[in-house]
Design a protein around this motif. Structure first.
Motif, short mmCIF file in Angstrom:
data_model
loop_
_atom_site.label_atom_id
_atom_site.label_comp_id
_atom_site.label_asym_id
_atom_site.label_seq_id
_atom_site.Cartn_x
_atom_site.Cartn_y
_atom_site.Cartn_z
N ARG A 17 0.85 -1.18 0.00
CA ARG A 17 0.00 0.00 0.00
C ARG A 17 0.89 1.23 0.00
O ARG A 17 2.12 1.14 0.21
N THR A 18 0.31 2.37 -0.26
CA THR A 18 1.06 3.61 -0.25
C THR A 18 0.70 4.42 0.97
O THR A 18 -0.35 4.24 1.58
N VAL A 19 1.60 5.33 1.34
CA VAL A 19 1.36 6.18 2.50
C VAL A 19 0.27 7.19 2.17
O VAL A 19 0.15 7.67 1.04
N THR A 20 -0.54 7.49 3.16
CA THR A 20 -1.63 8.44 2.96
C THR A 20 -1.19 9.84 3.39
O THR A 20 -0.24 10.02 4.16
N LYS A 21 -1.93 10.82 2.87
CA LYS A 21 -1.62 12.19 3.25
C LYS A 21 -1.85 12.39 4.75
O LYS A 21 -1.09 13.13 5.42
N GLY A 22 -2.85 11.73 5.28
CA GLY A 22 -3.10 11.83 6.72
C GLY A 22 -1.93 11.31 7.54
O GLY A 22 -1.58 11.89 8.58
N GLU A 23 -1.32 10.21 7.09
CA GLU A 23 -0.16 9.67 7.81
C GLU A 23 1.02 10.62 7.70
O GLU A 23 1.77 10.82 8.67
N LEU A 24 1.21 11.22 6.52
CA LEU A 24 2.32 12.16 6.34
C LEU A 24 2.17 13.36 7.26
O LEU A 24 3.17 13.91 7.75
N GLN A 25 0.95 13.77 7.51
CA GLN A 25 0.73 14.92 8.39
C GLN A 25 1.11 14.63 9.84
O GLN A 25 1.30 15.57 10.62
N THR A 26 1.22 13.36 10.20
CA THR A 26 1.65 13.01 11.57
C THR A 26 3.17 12.97 11.70
O THR A 26 3.68 12.88 12.82
N LEU A 27 3.90 13.00 10.58
CA LEU A 27 5.36 12.85 10.61
C LEU A 27 6.02 14.21 10.86
O LEU A 27 5.80 15.17 10.12
N TRP A 28 6.87 14.26 11.90
CA TRP A 28 7.48 15.53 12.31
C TRP A 28 8.35 16.11 11.21
O TRP A 28 8.39 17.33 11.02
N LEU A 29 9.06 15.26 10.46
CA LEU A 29 9.95 15.76 9.41
C LEU A 29 9.18 16.45 8.29
O LEU A 29 9.76 17.24 7.52
N PHE A 30 7.90 16.17 8.18
CA PHE A 30 7.10 16.77 7.10
C PHE A 30 6.23 17.93 7.58
O PHE A 30 5.37 18.40 6.86
N SER A 31 6.50 18.40 8.81
CA SER A 31 5.77 19.55 9.32
C SER A 31 6.05 20.78 8.45
O SER A 31 7.21 21.17 8.24
N GLY A 32 5.02 21.39 7.89
CA GLY A 32 5.19 22.57 7.05
C GLY A 32 5.54 22.29 5.62
O GLY A 32 5.65 23.21 4.81
N VAL A 33 5.74 21.01 5.28
CA VAL A 33 6.07 20.63 3.90
C VAL A 33 4.78 20.63 3.07
O VAL A 33 3.73 20.14 3.53
#
Length: 330
Positions: A17-33
């Protein structure tokens, strides 16, 4: 050819499966990306699933990936996989970025605490994100700074524990004085220092008189009170630069730097007198006879070894015993 074992954890499973946008929003490295700009690339990144106790990273291995925790938790173990974890990673945190950046072997074991899923950024995609996203780069810098501070705190804690263990290993638990191991090390160094500076040094060996009969007639708890009382008197009779330790059993040692034989005699007399006049609190209704000690002292001779100096002071101690106890000889 060196096998890069951490490219895929041996017990991990690929998730189709692929990562969801919701999961990416929980990742600290992607804050503000801006996720719309990177989502297509991240959809090509694999997701690994780990069961409880599965190993994500093995200490000392080559690592070419950054792992971002989508679910579950991971524990970090510095010494071995069986050691207590130094910290835990929660959803949104990452691991592996430092060894990926500097190319050095990994410094810790990373183990799944429960069912986990991690998004895997390989080296190429990691650096693509660094170059393409200012926000990702900024988050990475903050993350590395935080890791540095955490590492410094960990090092400080380790040093404090080492100092505590060192104190325990060099201190007599009953009297609070240093022990034979400590004094042998310090005395050896002090002798070299005094010989180098051409300064005198003297040594006192002290033994509690008839201590065995105190234990036999009054019990070991009373004997312990006697040992503590003697240690207290000795500590009050010496200078801050002098060294005192429990040498073993009822025997003690005092090192007097920059002190000639006459000065050692004065200290020995004072210790002997003060112990004789000390009223030992037995913590019971028992009344002890006066506690006394015998003391032998000696001054360091030219090029004399530590062992020989201790032996001469010990010989003087037994002369004091043979000559009636409660006295000093040197």
């Amino acid at each position: 050819m060196v096998q890069e074992r951490n490219k895929r954890p041996s017990t991990a499973k690929y998730i189709s499966r692929t990562v969801t946008k919701g999961e990416l929003q929980t990742l600290w490295l992607f804050s503000g990306v801006v996720l719309d700009n990177v989502i297509s690339m991240l959809n090509r990144c694999p997701i690994h699933r780990l069961s409880k106790n599965d190993i994500l990273i093995t200490q000392g291995d080559v690592n070419k990936s950054c792992y971002l925790l989508l679910s579950g938790s991971l524990s970090i173990h510095l010494d071995s996989r069986d050691s207590d974890p130094v910290t835990k990673l929660r959803v949104g945190e990452s691991i592996g970025e430092l060894s990926l950046i500097d190319g050095q072997p990994t410094s810790a074991n990373v183990i799944a605490n429960d069912l986990c899923e991690v998004l895997v950024l390989n080296e190429e995609r990691f650096w693509t994100l660094v170059n393409a996203s200012h926000a990702f780069s900024r988050n990475l810098l903050f993350l590395l700074a935080r890791r540095l501070r955490d590492n410094n705190a960990t090092i400080s804690d380790v040093m404090k524990r080492q100092q505590k263990y060192e104190r325990v290993s060099t201190t007599d638990e009953l009297t609070g004085l240093h022990n034979r191991r400590w004094i042998n090390d310090k005395l050896s160094r002090q002798i070299k220092r005094n010989q180098y500076n051409n300064e005198p040094l003297s040594l006192l060996m002290l033994d509690i008189d008839r201590f065995k009969s105190i234990n036999d007639n009054y019990g070991h708890l009373v004997g312990d009170q006697v040992l503590m009382a003697v240690a207290e008197v000795m500590s009050n009779c010496i200078r801050p630069t002098d060294l005192v330790a429990r040498y073993g059993g009822e025997e003690f040692i005092i090192v007097l730097p920059v002190t000639e034989l006459a000065g050692a005699h004065i200290v020995a007399d004072r210790v002997c007198k003060d112990i004789r006049e000390k009223n030992v609190d037995t913590k019971t209704d028992l009344q002890l006879p006066k506690v006394t000690v015998s003391i032998g002292f000696a001054q360091l001779q030219n090029n004399e070894s530590m062992e020989n100096l201790v032996a001469r002071a010990d010989t003087a101690l037994y002369q004091a015993k043979n000559n009636g106890r409660d006295r000093v000889e040197g």
